[in-house]
Motif scaffolding. Structure first.
Motif, PDB file in Angstrom:
ATOM      1  N   ILE A   1     -21.730 -53.927  -2.169  1.00 35.75           N
ATOM      2  CA  ILE A   1     -21.959 -54.490  -3.508  1.00 35.75           C
ATOM      3  C   ILE A   1     -21.584 -53.426  -4.542  1.00 35.75           C
ATOM      4  CG2 ILE A   1     -23.573 -55.707  -4.986  1.00 35.75           C
ATOM      5  CD1 ILE A   1     -23.093 -56.988  -2.190  1.00 35.75           C
ATOM      6  N   LEU A   2     -20.422 -53.588  -5.165  1.00 39.53           N
ATOM      7  CA  LEU A   2     -19.919 -52.607  -6.131  1.00 39.53           C
ATOM      8  C   LEU A   2     -20.389 -52.901  -7.560  1.00 39.53           C
ATOM      9  CD1 LEU A   2     -16.214 -52.484  -4.878  1.00 39.53           C
ATOM     10  CD2 LEU A   2     -18.099 -50.967  -4.216  1.00 39.53           C
ATOM     11  N   GLY A   3     -20.780 -54.135  -7.812  1.00 42.75           N
ATOM     12  CA  GLY A   3     -21.233 -54.525  -9.148  1.00 42.75           C
ATOM     13  C   GLY A   3     -21.989 -55.833  -9.073  1.00 42.75           C
ATOM     14  N   SER A   4     -22.660 -56.192 -10.147  1.00 42.26           N
ATOM     15  CA  SER A   4     -23.501 -57.390 -10.296  1.00 42.26           C
ATOM     16  C   SER A   4     -24.759 -57.334  -9.445  1.00 42.26           C
ATOM     17  CB  SER A   4     -22.724 -58.687  -9.993  1.00 42.26           C
ATOM     18  OG  SER A   4     -22.459 -58.860  -8.623  1.00 42.26           O
ATOM     19  N   ALA A   5     -25.151 -56.136  -8.978  1.00 38.56           N
ATOM     20  CA  ALA A   5     -26.398 -55.983  -8.231  1.00 38.56           C
ATOM     21  C   ALA A   5     -27.562 -55.916  -9.214  1.00 38.56           C
ATOM     22  CB  ALA A   5     -26.358 -54.726  -7.368  1.00 38.56           C
TER      23      ALA A   5
ATOM     24  N   PRO B   1     -29.613 -56.685  -3.113  1.00 36.22           N
ATOM     25  CA  PRO B   1     -29.082 -55.334  -2.941  1.00 36.22           C
ATOM     26  C   PRO B   1     -29.124 -54.519  -4.230  1.00 36.22           C
ATOM     27  CG  PRO B   1     -27.586 -56.992  -2.054  1.00 36.22           C
ATOM     28  CD  PRO B   1     -28.598 -57.722  -2.866  1.00 36.22           C
ATOM     29  N   ASN B   2     -29.168 -53.224  -4.061  1.00 34.26           N
ATOM     30  CA  ASN B   2     -28.986 -52.296  -5.152  1.00 34.26           C
ATOM     31  C   ASN B   2     -27.509 -51.930  -5.253  1.00 34.26           C
ATOM     32  OD1 ASN B   2     -31.773 -51.843  -6.079  1.00 34.26           O
ATOM     33  ND2 ASN B   2     -32.065 -50.988  -4.030  1.00 34.26           N
ATOM     34  N   PRO B   3     -27.052 -51.419  -6.410  1.00 33.95           N
ATOM     35  CA  PRO B   3     -25.640 -51.042  -6.528  1.00 33.95           C
ATOM     36  C   PRO B   3     -25.231 -50.055  -5.440  1.00 33.95           C
ATOM     37  CG  PRO B   3     -26.695 -50.996  -8.665  1.00 33.95           C
ATOM     38  CD  PRO B   3     -27.797 -51.202  -7.674  1.00 33.95           C
TER      39      PRO B   3
END
Length: 449
Positions: free
Chosen positions: A36-40, A441-443
């Motif tokens: 997850i690279l973004g929108s987390a 998820p976290n970033p």
């Protein structure tokens, strides 16, 4: 807190288990990793990495539209084989030109997504170029690298099989099905399961799934039933006009502006309708791609009955006569709508109807909550009537939950694209009510499927 720690432990255990299996030959060398690279735990800068030992693909690579643009976690362009854009909104497409500064990576999506993304990113560069690592040259390179797909058309990128499914969110908007070595992953991106006057509902014939990455934008909120919403909106617009007023509808250029004119046409609206700003250009693009709308005849009739504002003289005239003006920006952050507001907001017989989500800190949110905005250089109370109509193109809480219940197989669900606690809220509901494993998820967190 405990759920977050447990997710971290499970994630690290899965990675360590995969390492042992590879090192000691316990299984074949194939792994499928999502990161997850973004929108987390936030809305914006959507970006998902899908990676095997041979292939690295990105699903979206968008921006966060704050005072200065925010970007997803960095991925070296040389390591990426392809980028898939699910739809044209900047929070999903706005940072893709980064992969065309020195590299020329193929970009997949629907034809209309590319045309719409082009006008949005071009405007983004014009307004924010000081903060961006790319310019118009990289945008042109990106457009030359685009490879058009149709819904349900399967392509192969390395050892990944990819399909796009209609998302019901935006003209040309897509969900992504990824298959590798028998594992099937769904990325919903932004989706809507409710039929609207502009678009059909999302295609939810997913088949068996091993993992799902899904949005949670409205996990804590139900939408007003569509027919009830449309009838109330049209009635209030008519009431204002019949009393001699002008209605301003600040609307997103892509999708929302066209939805509003289709609603008015469907209810046999007989008063002047004007459209302004980038919504005109987006509408021109959609005229050439009517295969992406639900009802071609309704859309074209709505367009033909709409007057297009061309310049300041037309704007001044439009703001002084009874009728409805549909114009960006949807949150009143610039665009012709902010200029119309200066004139329309001063008169009590007029109305300003917001028809989309208003991010905290935007002029639209300030107007909605406090009834004030900047007029003639000063923060003033708006005399015009202010209203909100939830013409959302996202699934509401009910639809999100119904979607989860439809999943086949026993997929693990990763909940993203939600603010103010919505990601863990939906993840906890999924675990409690369906028995599926679910995480918020976290970033930067990665998971082996």
């Amino acid at each position: 807190m405990f759920a977050s720690i447990w997710a971290f432990v499970v994630n690290r255990f899965n990675i360590f288990r995969t390492y042992l299996r590879l090192k000691f030959g316990m299984v074949t060398a194939f792994t499928l990793e999502i990161k997850i690279l973004g929108s987390a735990r936030e809305v914006g800068r959507a970006a998902i990495s899908v990676k095997t030992d041979k292939t690295h693909t990105l699903l979206d690579y968008g921006v966060m539209l704050n005072h200065t643009p925010g970007f997803p976690m960095h991925v070296p362009p040389r390591e990426v084989d392809a980028v898939i854009i699910t739809h044209s909104h900047l929070d999903h497409s706005g940072a893709v030109p980064i992969f065309h500064i020195q590299e020329h990576k193929p970009v997949y999506g629907t034809r209309i997504t590319f045309d719409l993304a082009h006008i949005l990113i071009k405007d983004f560069i014009k307004l924010s170029s000081y903060y961006l690592p790319f310019e118009f040259l990289e945008l042109r390179s990106m457009m030359r690298s685009c490879k058009e797909l149709w819904y349900r058309e399967e392509i192969v990128i390395g050892d990944l099989k990819i399909q796009l499914l209609n998302s019901g969110h935006l003209p040309g908007g897509a969900q992504v099905l990824v298959e590798a070595d028998g594992k099937r992953v769904l990325y919903t991106s932004d989706f809507n399961t409710i039929e609207t006057k502009l678009l059909p509902p999302a295609d939810q014939n997913y088949g068996e799934l091993d993992a799902v990455i899904m949005e949670s934008t409205y996990a804590n909120e139900e939408h007003t039933p569509r027919k009830e919403l449309e009838e109330k909106f049209v009635t209030e617009v008519k009431d204002t006009i019949e009393k001699g007023g002008t209605v301003l509808v600040p609307a997103f250029s892509v999708g929302r502006a066209q939805e509003i004119i289709c609603v008015l046409r469907a209810y046999h609206f007989e008063y002047p309708i004007m459209i302004d700003g980038m919504a005109r250009e987006a509408s021109r693009i959609l005229i050439g791609h009517t295969e992406f709308v639900r009802d071609k005849r309704l859309f074209l009739d709505a367009i033909h009955e709409t007057d297009w504002v061309e310049g300041w003289r037309d704007r001044r005239l439009a703001s002084k006569k009874p009728g409805i003006i549909i114009s960006p920006a949807g949150m009143l952050k610039g665009g012709p709508a902010s200029s119309y507001l200066q004139m329309i907001g001063k008169k009590p017989e007029n109305a300003i109807f917001l028809v989309g989500y208003q991010i905290p800190g935007t002029p639209g949110k300030e107007l909605l909550e406090k009834g004030r905005c900047v007029i003639d250089g000063r923060m003033r109370k708006v005399k015009a009537k202010v209203g909100f109509f939830d013409f959302s193109s996202h699934a509401g809480a009910k639809e999100l939950k119904e979607t989860v219940k439809k999943f086949k197989g026993n997929p693990t669900v990763y909940v993203v694209h939600g603010a103010e606690g919505n990601c863990p809220l939906l993840a906890n509901w999924i675990k409690k009510e369906t028995g599926l494993q679910a995480y918020a998820p976290n970033p930067g967190e990665s998971f082996i499927i």
